[in-house]
Design a protein around this motif. Structure first.
Motif, PDB file in Angstrom:
ATOM      1  N   GLY A  90      67.911  30.529 -53.594  1.00  0.00           N
ATOM      2  CA  GLY A  90      68.159  31.946 -53.333  1.00  0.00           C
ATOM      3  C   GLY A  90      67.304  32.381 -52.181  1.00  0.00           C
ATOM      4  O   GLY A  90      66.612  31.573 -51.586  1.00  0.00           O
ATOM      5  N   PRO A  91      67.308  33.567 -51.826  1.00  0.00           N
ATOM      6  CA  PRO A  91      68.193  34.613 -52.298  1.00  0.00           C
ATOM      7  C   PRO A  91      69.577  34.509 -51.673  1.00  0.00           C
ATOM      8  O   PRO A  91      69.775  33.747 -50.734  1.00  0.00           O
ATOM      9  N   LYS A  92      70.504  35.257 -52.190  1.00  0.00           N
ATOM     10  CA  LYS A  92      71.868  35.268 -51.673  1.00  0.00           C
ATOM     11  C   LYS A  92      72.001  36.472 -50.740  1.00  0.00           C
ATOM     12  O   LYS A  92      71.872  37.609 -51.168  1.00  0.00           O
ATOM     13  N   ILE A  93      72.232  36.164 -49.476  1.00  0.00           N
ATOM     14  CA  ILE A  93      72.299  37.195 -48.442  1.00  0.00           C
ATOM     15  C   ILE A  93      73.709  37.240 -47.864  1.00  0.00           C
ATOM     16  O   ILE A  93      74.338  36.210 -47.639  1.00  0.00           O
ATOM     17  N   ASP A  94      74.178  38.450 -47.598  1.00  0.00           N
ATOM     18  CA  ASP A  94      75.465  38.624 -46.930  1.00  0.00           C
ATOM     19  C   ASP A  94      75.247  39.539 -45.733  1.00  0.00           C
ATOM     20  O   ASP A  94      74.549  40.549 -45.845  1.00  0.00           O
ATOM     21  N   VAL A  95      75.811  39.161 -44.594  1.00  0.00           N
ATOM     22  CA  VAL A  95      75.704  39.958 -43.374  1.00  0.00           C
ATOM     23  C   VAL A  95      77.112  40.328 -42.938  1.00  0.00           C
ATOM     24  O   VAL A  95      77.993  39.476 -42.824  1.00  0.00           O
ATOM     25  N   ILE A 117      72.952  44.146 -43.885  1.00  0.00           N
ATOM     26  CA  ILE A 117      72.414  42.952 -44.534  1.00  0.00           C
ATOM     27  C   ILE A 117      72.199  43.317 -46.000  1.00  0.00           C
ATOM     28  O   ILE A 117      71.445  44.231 -46.312  1.00  0.00           O
ATOM     29  N   VAL A 118      72.869  42.585 -46.889  1.00  0.00           N
ATOM     30  CA  VAL A 118      72.797  42.859 -48.323  1.00  0.00           C
ATOM     31  C   VAL A 118      72.100  41.693 -49.015  1.00  0.00           C
ATOM     32  O   VAL A 118      72.491  40.540 -48.845  1.00  0.00           O
ATOM     33  N   ASN A 119      71.084  42.016 -49.782  1.00  0.00           N
ATOM     34  CA  ASN A 119      70.374  41.029 -50.600  1.00  0.00           C
ATOM     35  C   ASN A 119      70.905  41.170 -52.020  1.00  0.00           C
ATOM     36  O   ASN A 119      70.561  42.098 -52.730  1.00  0.00           O
ATOM     37  N   ASP A 120      71.759  40.242 -52.419  1.00  0.00           N
ATOM     38  CA  ASP A 120      72.391  40.301 -53.741  1.00  0.00           C
ATOM     39  C   ASP A 120      71.640  39.409 -54.730  1.00  0.00           C
ATOM     40  O   ASP A 120      72.226  38.594 -55.425  1.00  0.00           O
ATOM     41  N   SER A 121      70.312  39.560 -54.765  1.00  0.00           N
ATOM     42  CA  SER A 121      69.494  38.777 -55.685  1.00  0.00           C
ATOM     43  C   SER A 121      68.306  39.628 -56.106  1.00  0.00           C
ATOM     44  O   SER A 121      67.976  40.610 -55.445  1.00  0.00           O
ATOM     45  N   PRO A 122      67.651  39.276 -57.191  1.00  0.00           N
ATOM     46  CA  PRO A 122      66.536  40.088 -57.681  1.00  0.00           C
ATOM     47  C   PRO A 122      65.203  39.824 -56.987  1.00  0.00           C
ATOM     48  O   PRO A 122      64.197  40.404 -57.361  1.00  0.00           O
ATOM     49  N   ILE A 123      65.188  38.949 -55.979  1.00  0.00           N
ATOM     50  CA  ILE A 123      63.935  38.665 -55.280  1.00  0.00           C
ATOM     51  C   ILE A 123      64.042  39.121 -53.832  1.00  0.00           C
ATOM     52  O   ILE A 123      65.132  39.206 -53.278  1.00  0.00           O
ATOM     53  N   PRO A 124      62.919  39.444 -53.192  1.00  0.00           N
ATOM     54  CA  PRO A 124      62.959  39.876 -51.799  1.00  0.00           C
ATOM     55  C   PRO A 124      63.458  38.764 -50.880  1.00  0.00           C
ATOM     56  O   PRO A 124      63.273  37.584 -51.153  1.00  0.00           O
ATOM     57  N   ALA A 125      64.091  39.175 -49.810  1.00  0.00           N
ATOM     58  CA  ALA A 125      64.574  38.229 -48.797  1.00  0.00           C
ATOM     59  C   ALA A 125      64.049  38.671 -47.444  1.00  0.00           C
ATOM     60  O   ALA A 125      64.208  39.821 -47.064  1.00  0.00           O
ATOM     61  N   THR A 126      63.395  37.776 -46.738  1.00  0.00           N
ATOM     62  CA  THR A 126      62.955  38.085 -45.382  1.00  0.00           C
ATOM     63  C   THR A 126      63.974  37.526 -44.404  1.00  0.00           C
ATOM     64  O   THR A 126      64.648  36.539 -44.690  1.00  0.00           O
ATOM     65  N   PHE A 127      64.094  38.162 -43.271  1.00  0.00           N
ATOM     66  CA  PHE A 127      65.057  37.693 -42.285  1.00  0.00           C
ATOM     67  C   PHE A 127      64.514  37.911 -40.883  1.00  0.00           C
ATOM     68  O   PHE A 127      63.616  38.718 -40.669  1.00  0.00           O
ATOM     69  N   THR A 128      65.061  37.176 -39.948  1.00  0.00           N
ATOM     70  CA  THR A 128      64.768  37.313 -38.533  1.00  0.00           C
ATOM     71  C   THR A 128      66.086  37.390 -37.798  1.00  0.00           C
ATOM     72  O   THR A 128      66.990  36.592 -38.055  1.00  0.00           O
ATOM     73  N   ALA A 129      66.206  38.353 -36.894  1.00  0.00           N
ATOM     74  CA  ALA A 129      67.430  38.490 -36.105  1.00  0.00           C
ATOM     75  C   ALA A 129      67.170  37.939 -34.710  1.00  0.00           C
ATOM     76  O   ALA A 129      66.148  38.239 -34.091  1.00  0.00           O
ATOM     77  N   ARG A 130      68.081  37.123 -34.254  1.00  0.00           N
ATOM     78  CA  ARG A 130      67.992  36.557 -32.905  1.00  0.00           C
ATOM     79  C   ARG A 130      69.309  36.792 -32.190  1.00  0.00           C
ATOM     80  O   ARG A 130      70.372  36.720 -32.796  1.00  0.00           O
ATOM     81  N   LEU A 131      69.228  37.011 -30.899  1.00  0.00           N
ATOM     82  CA  LEU A 131      70.426  37.216 -30.094  1.00  0.00           C
ATOM     83  C   LEU A 131      70.814  35.883 -29.476  1.00  0.00           C
ATOM     84  O   LEU A 131      70.049  35.289 -28.716  1.00  0.00           O
ATOM     85  N   ALA A 132      71.991  35.425 -29.823  1.00  0.00           N
ATOM     86  CA  ALA A 132      72.519  34.200 -29.222  1.00  0.00           C
ATOM     87  C   ALA A 132      73.425  34.624 -28.077  1.00  0.00           C
ATOM     88  O   ALA A 132      74.311  35.447 -28.241  1.00  0.00           O
ATOM     89  N   SER A 133      73.174  34.075 -26.911  1.00  0.00           N
ATOM     90  CA  SER A 133      73.931  34.487 -25.733  1.00  0.00           C
ATOM     91  C   SER A 133      74.575  33.278 -25.068  1.00  0.00           C
ATOM     92  O   SER A 133      74.000  32.198 -25.020  1.00  0.00           O
TER      93      SER A 133
END
Length: 147
Positions: A90-95, A117-133
Motif C-alpha cells: 500500500g497505499p493505494k493511490i489514484d491520480v 490525487i486520492v489516497n484510498d487507504s488508511p495510511i498516509p501516502a507521500t508523493f513527488t510530482a515531476r514534469l516529464a517533457s
C-alpha cells in the motif's frame, strides 16, 4: 483459528496478545473475534470445536511478524504459539486525469489544469510530482524576438 477440545471436560482459553507498549503494536493490531464480539477469553465445550476469526490490521507497509499465544486455563503446558506474518502493501493511490491536454495556449499566459490525487487507504501516502517533457533543445544558444 480452530480450537478443538477432545476431552470430556469443558476447557477455558485465553488469547495472549502483545502488550500495549510492545513496539510491534506500532506496526499492526490483531483482534480475536469479529465485529463487536471480542473473544480473547472463552470456553470450548467438551468434545467440541470452537472457530475464531483473527483479524490483522497493519499500520505500515513492509513485513509484519506477530506472536499470538493461546493459554488453556488450568493446564500446566506452555501456551500454544501462533505465528502471524504478512507482507503489507500500500497505499493505494489514484491520480486523475491520467494525462493533461492543454491544447492551444498563449505565451506567458498561465493556464492551470487541476489534478486530483486520492489516497484510498488508511495510511498516509507521500508523493513527488515531476514534469516529464518531450521537448528537446538542439541549440546551445539562440533567441527569437517577440512578434
Amino acid at each position: 483459528v480452530e480450537l478443538r477440545n477432545d476431552t470430556a471436560l469443558s476447557a477455558k482459553y485465553e488469547f495472549i496478545l502483545p502488550a500495549e507498549d510492545d513496539p510491534i503494536r506500532k506496526k499492526a493490531e490483531v483482534m480475536v473475534g469479529s465485529g463487536d464480539v471480542k473473544e480473547r477469553k472463552g470456553i470450548v465445550g467438551a468434545r467440541s470445536t470452537q472457530r475464531l476469526k483473527i483479524t490483522l490490521t497493519a499500520k505500515n507497509t513492509g513485513n509484519v511478524h506477530l506472536p499470538l499465544f493461546v493459554r488453556i486455563l488450568g493446564s500446566e503446558r506452555a501456551p500454544h504459539h501462533i505465528a502471524i506474518s504478512a507482507k503489507v502493501t500500500g497505499p493505494k493511490i489514484d491520480v486523475q486525469p491520467k494525462a493533461l491536454e492543454f491544447g492551444s495556449i498563449e505565451v506567458l499566459n498561465e493556464t492551470v489544469k487541476p489534478i486530483v490525487i486520492v489516497n484510498d487507504s488508511p495510511i498516509p501516502a507521500t508523493f513527488t510530482a515531476r514534469l516529464a517533457s518531450t521537448l528537446k533543445k538542439d541549440h546551445k544558444e539562440g533567441g527569437n524576438p517577440p512578434f
